[in-house]
Enzyme design. Structure first.
Site, PDB file in Angstrom:
ATOM      1  CE  LYS A   1       0.989 -10.487  -8.343  1.00  0.00           C
ATOM      2  NZ  LYS A   1       0.128 -10.216  -9.508  1.00  0.00           N
TER       3      LYS A   1
ATOM      4  CE  LYS B   1      -1.751  -2.307  -4.886  1.00  0.00           C
ATOM      5  NZ  LYS B   1      -1.735  -2.583  -6.283  1.00  0.00           N
TER       6      LYS B   1
ATOM      7  CE  LYS C   1      -6.856  -9.249 -12.695  1.00  0.00           C
ATOM      8  NZ  LYS C   1      -6.836  -8.609 -11.393  1.00  0.00           N
TER       9      LYS C   1
HETATM   10  P1  ATP Z   1      -3.505  -6.515  -9.900  1.00  0.00           P
HETATM   11  O1  ATP Z   1      -2.224  -6.130 -10.571  1.00  0.00           O
HETATM   12  O2  ATP Z   1      -4.645  -5.613 -10.247  1.00  0.00           O
HETATM   13  O3  ATP Z   1      -3.380  -6.777  -8.432  1.00  0.00           O
HETATM   14  P2  ATP Z   1      -3.293  -9.320 -10.340  1.00  0.00           P
HETATM   15  O4  ATP Z   1      -2.771  -9.764 -11.635  1.00  0.00           O
HETATM   16  O5  ATP Z   1      -2.380  -9.351  -9.157  1.00  0.00           O
HETATM   17  O6  ATP Z   1      -3.920  -7.892 -10.563  1.00  0.00           O
HETATM   18  P3  ATP Z   1      -5.540 -10.184  -8.754  1.00  0.00           P
HETATM   19  O7  ATP Z   1      -6.912  -9.871  -9.200  1.00  0.00           O
HETATM   20  O8  ATP Z   1      -4.915  -9.347  -7.675  1.00  0.00           O
HETATM   21  O9  ATP Z   1      -4.582 -10.181 -10.041  1.00  0.00           O
HETATM   22  O10 ATP Z   1      -5.473 -11.698  -8.318  1.00  0.00           O
HETATM   23  C1  ATP Z   1      -6.344 -12.696  -8.831  1.00  0.00           C
HETATM   24  C2  ATP Z   1      -5.790 -14.066  -8.536  1.00  0.00           C
HETATM   25  O11 ATP Z   1      -4.669 -14.336  -9.392  1.00  0.00           O
HETATM   26  C3  ATP Z   1      -5.254 -14.231  -7.113  1.00  0.00           C
HETATM   27  O12 ATP Z   1      -5.604 -15.520  -6.671  1.00  0.00           O
HETATM   28  C4  ATP Z   1      -3.767 -14.133  -7.272  1.00  0.00           C
HETATM   29  O13 ATP Z   1      -3.081 -14.855  -6.283  1.00  0.00           O
HETATM   30  C5  ATP Z   1      -3.542 -14.741  -8.639  1.00  0.00           C
HETATM   31  N1  ATP Z   1      -2.346 -14.219  -9.298  1.00  0.00           N
HETATM   32  C6  ATP Z   1      -2.149 -12.959  -9.727  1.00  0.00           C
HETATM   33  N2  ATP Z   1      -0.951 -12.836 -10.339  1.00  0.00           N
HETATM   34  C7  ATP Z   1      -0.372 -14.069 -10.284  1.00  0.00           C
HETATM   35  C8  ATP Z   1       0.876 -14.614 -10.768  1.00  0.00           C
HETATM   36  N3  ATP Z   1       1.738 -13.869 -11.455  1.00  0.00           N
HETATM   37  N4  ATP Z   1       1.132 -15.914 -10.543  1.00  0.00           N
HETATM   38  C9  ATP Z   1       0.241 -16.684  -9.874  1.00  0.00           C
HETATM   39  N5  ATP Z   1      -0.943 -16.251  -9.405  1.00  0.00           N
HETATM   40  C10 ATP Z   1      -1.266 -14.957  -9.608  1.00  0.00           C
HETATM   41 MG    MG Z   2      -2.960  -8.518  -7.239  1.00  0.00          MG
END
Ligand code: ATP
Ligand code: MG
Length: 334
Positions: free
Chosen positions: A197, A115, A200
């Site tokens: 990965k 970050k 969001k």
């Molecule tokens: P942000 O980009 O805002 O961090 P994010 O997509 O990483 O969003 P989170 O809210 O941080 O989502 O995570 C929610 C859940 O989804 C967590 O358990 C995280 O491990 C899982 N997760 C997020 N992205 C992935 C991915 N690409 N593959 C598998 N699990 C994921």
């Molecule tokens: Mg995340």
């Protein structure tokens, strides 16, 4: 006497639209766990504030995460579904736990370092102490299992450290939580451009959202990265192709996966066909969730009822832990 079910906690930040990674890394496990465990699942709205979302987006985002979770199969009758900021006990235990967290260890956390690199203009203290808040989310419910994706492994280790540290200094209170997944490995769904990965808050065209319309899904997959030529028999599969195969394993039939793996191995693979097939299977998977989530999102009264009922239950459980923690620390004057 019935044995008490093990407690499970997991959260999702309301930072945008849920995607395939959230589904397969987290929600799919939630759905299975709701049958066998005492589950607390929450929308991590405080966590989302580290990236300063527009205040007018937040309520809609919270509602959407709730709707998308329920549309994916989460049953609010079986699990405690709540919003983090409805549980003030979390913020109090967070304050207390911060006294046991060292700046040095927090600065070394890889997600913090990322970050700092990605948003150097906003390295706020909340980002630094994010792992403390996350640990408290888990510990305050006395959870033992935490269904999360692979990206969260390190944070879970910190939760165990904080639990140990507290128990050691003040007396046994917190169980040590472990990351949980029904498969052998924690899941990581790669983005379609092969860079990191699915997420969001990043790579919109390289992420498949549960809210994507059919054509959008097909279009994104058509643009996904693949090798240019056909596979050379015996050569290891390039990462981009492997990535598509992994996606197929999530949404296509085993026969389909086998067909394209064989095609790769005997050099007859046609990436266009593969992406078309994957597009159709993906549409079949996403469309019903998307439509159900759309309906649910209209019903804000229902969603608010769920939030309220969940908060009541989660608060009651959290309050017990906080009470004991304060007593152990010595905040015990009356
Ligand atoms: P942000 O980009 O805002 O961090 P994010 O997509 O990483 O969003 P989170 O809210 O941080 O989502 O995570 C929610 C859940 O989804 C967590 O358990 C995280 O491990 C899982 N997760 C997020 N992205 C992935 C991915 N690409 N593959 C598998 N699990 C994921
Ligand atoms: Mg995340």
């Amino acid at each position: 006497m019935a044995t008490e079910k093990e407690i499970v906690v997991s959260g999702i930040r309301p930072t945008g639209y849920l995607h395939l990674g959230n589904y397969f890394g987290a929600i799919r496990n939630y759905i299975r766990m709701q049958e066998d465990f005492n589950c607390y699942f929450f929308v991590a709205d405080w966590h989302s504030l580290t990236t300063h979302p527009d205040p007018k987006d937040l309520p809609g985002n919270v509602m959407r995460v709730l709707a998308e979770n329920i549309a994916s199969g989460l049953d609010p009758e079986k699990v405690t579904l709540y919003v983090q900021s409805d549980i003030p006990e979390i913020s109090e235990l967070y304050l207390l736990m911060n006294m046991l967290a060292y700046v040095g260890e927090l600065e070394k956390v890889p997600t913090f370092k990322d970050k700092v690199r990605l948003q150097p203009e906003n390295v706020n203290a909340g980002l630094l102490t994010y792992p403390v808040l996350m640990s408290v989310d888990i510990l305050i419910q006395r959870a033992v299992k935490v269904p999360v994706g692979k990206d969260q492994g390190q944070h879970l280790e910190m939760a165990r450290n904080f639990a140990q540290r507290f128990n050691h200094r003040y007396g046994d209170l917190f169980p040590e939580p472990v990351a949980f997944n029904y498969g052998d490995n924690l899941v990581r769904v790669q983005s379609l451009d092969g860079k990191g990965k699915m997420s969001k808050s990043e790579n919109e065209m390289a992420t498949l959202y549960l809210s994507d319309e059919d054509d959008k899904i097909r279009q994104k997959l058509k643009k996904a990265k693949t090798d240019s030529g056909s596979g050379v028999p015996g050569e290891p599969m390039p990462e981009s192709v492997q990535n598509l195969i992994e996606l197929m394993k999530l949404v296509s039939t085993p026969d389909t996966v086998q067909f394209f793996e064989d095609a790769y191995n005997n050099g007859s693979i046609r990436y266009g066909d593969m992406k078309t097939q994957l597009g159709e299977d993906m549409v079949k998977f996403i469309a019903p969730i998307r439509e159900k989530a759309k309906d649910l999102q209209q019903d804000t009264a229902y969603l608010r009822e769920i939030m309220k009922a969940g908060a009541e239950k989660a608060r009651a459980n959290a309050a017990q832990t906080l009470h004991q923690a304060k007593k152990l620390i010595g905040i015990n004057y009356y």
